[in-house]
Scaffold this motif. Sequence first.
Motif, PDB file in Angstrom:
ATOM      1  N   LEU A 214       0.848  -1.175   0.000  1.00  0.00           N
ATOM      2  CA  LEU A 214       0.000   0.000   0.000  1.00  0.00           C
ATOM      3  C   LEU A 214       0.888   1.229   0.000  1.00  0.00           C
ATOM      4  O   LEU A 214       1.961   1.232   0.605  1.00  0.00           O
ATOM      5  CB  LEU A 214      -0.877   0.043   1.251  1.00  0.00           C
ATOM      6  CG  LEU A 214      -1.963  -1.004   1.385  1.00  0.00           C
ATOM      7  CD1 LEU A 214      -1.391  -2.335   1.803  1.00  0.00           C
ATOM      8  CD2 LEU A 214      -2.994  -0.555   2.361  1.00  0.00           C
ATOM      9  N   ARG A 215       0.416   2.294  -0.652  1.00  0.00           N
ATOM     10  CA  ARG A 215       1.157   3.543  -0.701  1.00  0.00           C
ATOM     11  C   ARG A 215       0.217   4.657  -0.255  1.00  0.00           C
ATOM     12  O   ARG A 215      -0.929   4.726  -0.693  1.00  0.00           O
ATOM     13  CB  ARG A 215       1.633   3.785  -2.136  1.00  0.00           C
ATOM     14  CG  ARG A 215       2.205   5.150  -2.403  1.00  0.00           C
ATOM     15  CD  ARG A 215       3.606   5.273  -1.816  1.00  0.00           C
ATOM     16  NE  ARG A 215       4.280   6.437  -2.338  1.00  0.00           N
ATOM     17  CZ  ARG A 215       4.407   7.562  -1.659  1.00  0.00           C
ATOM     18  NH1 ARG A 215       3.912   7.680  -0.465  1.00  0.00           N
ATOM     19  NH2 ARG A 215       5.054   8.573  -2.177  1.00  0.00           N
ATOM     20  N   PHE A 216       0.693   5.529   0.608  1.00  0.00           N
ATOM     21  CA  PHE A 216      -0.089   6.661   1.091  1.00  0.00           C
ATOM     22  C   PHE A 216       0.588   7.948   0.633  1.00  0.00           C
ATOM     23  O   PHE A 216       1.798   8.101   0.785  1.00  0.00           O
ATOM     24  CB  PHE A 216      -0.190   6.632   2.619  1.00  0.00           C
ATOM     25  CG  PHE A 216      -0.975   5.454   3.122  1.00  0.00           C
ATOM     26  CD1 PHE A 216      -2.331   5.575   3.386  1.00  0.00           C
ATOM     27  CD2 PHE A 216      -0.372   4.229   3.306  1.00  0.00           C
ATOM     28  CE1 PHE A 216      -3.071   4.494   3.828  1.00  0.00           C
ATOM     29  CE2 PHE A 216      -1.104   3.132   3.750  1.00  0.00           C
ATOM     30  CZ  PHE A 216      -2.445   3.265   4.009  1.00  0.00           C
ATOM     31  N   SER A 217      -0.184   8.869   0.058  1.00  0.00           N
ATOM     32  CA  SER A 217       0.371  10.125  -0.435  1.00  0.00           C
ATOM     33  C   SER A 217      -0.688  11.219  -0.344  1.00  0.00           C
ATOM     34  O   SER A 217      -1.853  10.937  -0.109  1.00  0.00           O
ATOM     35  CB  SER A 217       0.847   9.967  -1.882  1.00  0.00           C
ATOM     36  OG  SER A 217      -0.244   9.704  -2.731  1.00  0.00           O
TER      37      SER A 217
ATOM     38  N   PHE B   4      -3.464   5.259  -1.567  1.00  0.00           N
ATOM     39  CA  PHE B   4      -4.406   6.084  -0.788  1.00  0.00           C
ATOM     40  C   PHE B   4      -3.923   7.527  -0.846  1.00  0.00           C
ATOM     41  O   PHE B   4      -2.749   7.803  -0.636  1.00  0.00           O
ATOM     42  CB  PHE B   4      -4.445   5.619   0.670  1.00  0.00           C
ATOM     43  CG  PHE B   4      -5.042   4.260   0.845  1.00  0.00           C
ATOM     44  CD1 PHE B   4      -6.388   4.109   1.131  1.00  0.00           C
ATOM     45  CD2 PHE B   4      -4.258   3.120   0.716  1.00  0.00           C
ATOM     46  CE1 PHE B   4      -6.946   2.850   1.281  1.00  0.00           C
ATOM     47  CE2 PHE B   4      -4.810   1.852   0.870  1.00  0.00           C
ATOM     48  CZ  PHE B   4      -6.157   1.722   1.151  1.00  0.00           C
ATOM     49  N   SER B   5      -4.853   8.434  -1.140  1.00  0.00           N
ATOM     50  CA  SER B   5      -4.471   9.839  -1.206  1.00  0.00           C
ATOM     51  C   SER B   5      -5.665  10.726  -0.903  1.00  0.00           C
ATOM     52  O   SER B   5      -6.767  10.236  -0.644  1.00  0.00           O
ATOM     53  CB  SER B   5      -3.920  10.164  -2.601  1.00  0.00           C
ATOM     54  OG  SER B   5      -4.926   9.963  -3.562  1.00  0.00           O
TER      55      SER B   5
ATOM     56  N   THR C 122      -9.538   9.989  -0.448  1.00  0.00           N
ATOM     57  CA  THR C 122     -10.270  10.301   0.774  1.00  0.00           C
ATOM     58  C   THR C 122     -10.561  11.790   0.846  1.00  0.00           C
ATOM     59  O   THR C 122      -9.683  12.615   0.594  1.00  0.00           O
ATOM     60  CB  THR C 122      -9.451   9.854   2.004  1.00  0.00           C
ATOM     61  OG1 THR C 122      -9.246   8.451   1.906  1.00  0.00           O
ATOM     62  CG2 THR C 122     -10.167  10.178   3.297  1.00  0.00           C
TER      63      THR C 122
ATOM     64  N   GLN D 197      -6.756   3.175  -6.819  1.00  0.00           N
ATOM     65  CA  GLN D 197      -6.519   4.506  -6.255  1.00  0.00           C
ATOM     66  C   GLN D 197      -7.715   4.854  -5.384  1.00  0.00           C
ATOM     67  O   GLN D 197      -8.835   4.965  -5.890  1.00  0.00           O
ATOM     68  CB  GLN D 197      -6.380   5.521  -7.389  1.00  0.00           C
ATOM     69  CG  GLN D 197      -6.420   6.975  -6.974  1.00  0.00           C
ATOM     70  CD  GLN D 197      -5.150   7.434  -6.312  1.00  0.00           C
ATOM     71  OE1 GLN D 197      -4.105   7.466  -6.923  1.00  0.00           O
ATOM     72  NE2 GLN D 197      -5.250   7.788  -5.049  1.00  0.00           N
TER      73      GLN D 197
ATOM     74  N   TYR E 261     -11.230  -0.436   3.669  1.00  0.00           N
ATOM     75  CA  TYR E 261     -10.964   1.003   3.792  1.00  0.00           C
ATOM     76  C   TYR E 261     -12.234   1.844   3.807  1.00  0.00           C
ATOM     77  O   TYR E 261     -12.448   2.717   2.970  1.00  0.00           O
ATOM     78  CB  TYR E 261     -10.024   1.480   2.683  1.00  0.00           C
ATOM     79  CG  TYR E 261     -10.347   0.968   1.307  1.00  0.00           C
ATOM     80  CD1 TYR E 261     -11.200   1.659   0.463  1.00  0.00           C
ATOM     81  CD2 TYR E 261      -9.789  -0.214   0.839  1.00  0.00           C
ATOM     82  CE1 TYR E 261     -11.486   1.198  -0.804  1.00  0.00           C
ATOM     83  CE2 TYR E 261     -10.068  -0.687  -0.431  1.00  0.00           C
ATOM     84  CZ  TYR E 261     -10.907   0.032  -1.242  1.00  0.00           C
ATOM     85  OH  TYR E 261     -11.192  -0.425  -2.508  1.00  0.00           O
TER      86      TYR E 261
ATOM     87  N   VAL F  19      -8.067   2.365   7.437  1.00  0.00           N
ATOM     88  CA  VAL F  19      -7.557   1.287   6.604  1.00  0.00           C
ATOM     89  C   VAL F  19      -7.168   0.130   7.510  1.00  0.00           C
ATOM     90  O   VAL F  19      -6.352   0.282   8.413  1.00  0.00           O
ATOM     91  CB  VAL F  19      -6.334   1.753   5.777  1.00  0.00           C
ATOM     92  CG1 VAL F  19      -5.788   0.615   4.925  1.00  0.00           C
ATOM     93  CG2 VAL F  19      -6.696   2.958   4.921  1.00  0.00           C
TER      94      VAL F  19
END
Length: 147
Positions: free
Chosen positions: A11-14, A75-76, A95, A92, A121, A112
């Motif tokens: 998972l990537r959060f930005s 997640f962004s 939020t 993608q 999520y 999440v």
Amino acid sequence: MRRKTTPHTYLRFSIILCFLMRPDEPDQSEEYGFTTFIKDDGVEDRLNNSYFHIPTAQRKPVLDLFKEYGVRFVFSGHWHRCGVAEGDGITQIITSAVGRQLGPDDSGLRIVRVEKDTVDYPYYSLDQLDEQAKADDDAGRAPEQNK
């Protein structure tokens, strides 16, 4: 929303989202519409929704790295509304904001949960979160998904 995972799901959060609708979307397009909002001085303004994503020149190499290393969920925020888009094996998840909303979502946050075989999520408005947290605390369980 609950999605199946694999043993090596990343998972990537930005802050800035990679894409609104699809990974190969153009940098500027009226296809995605506009966000209309009232500025602090009371003047109405519009932004092309393409403003909210990473430009293609930076997006493509980033998405290529995500695919190479198995990133399946990004997640962004930044769009100030909720949304989900999928393409090239990447989901993608966007939020909305806690503060100023630019769409129909209430102020809130996303929780999440990563489990052995799933990623969950749900998005909760602040009112829902408070009510659900009290009910879940009383019942000794995790919050239920609402989106």
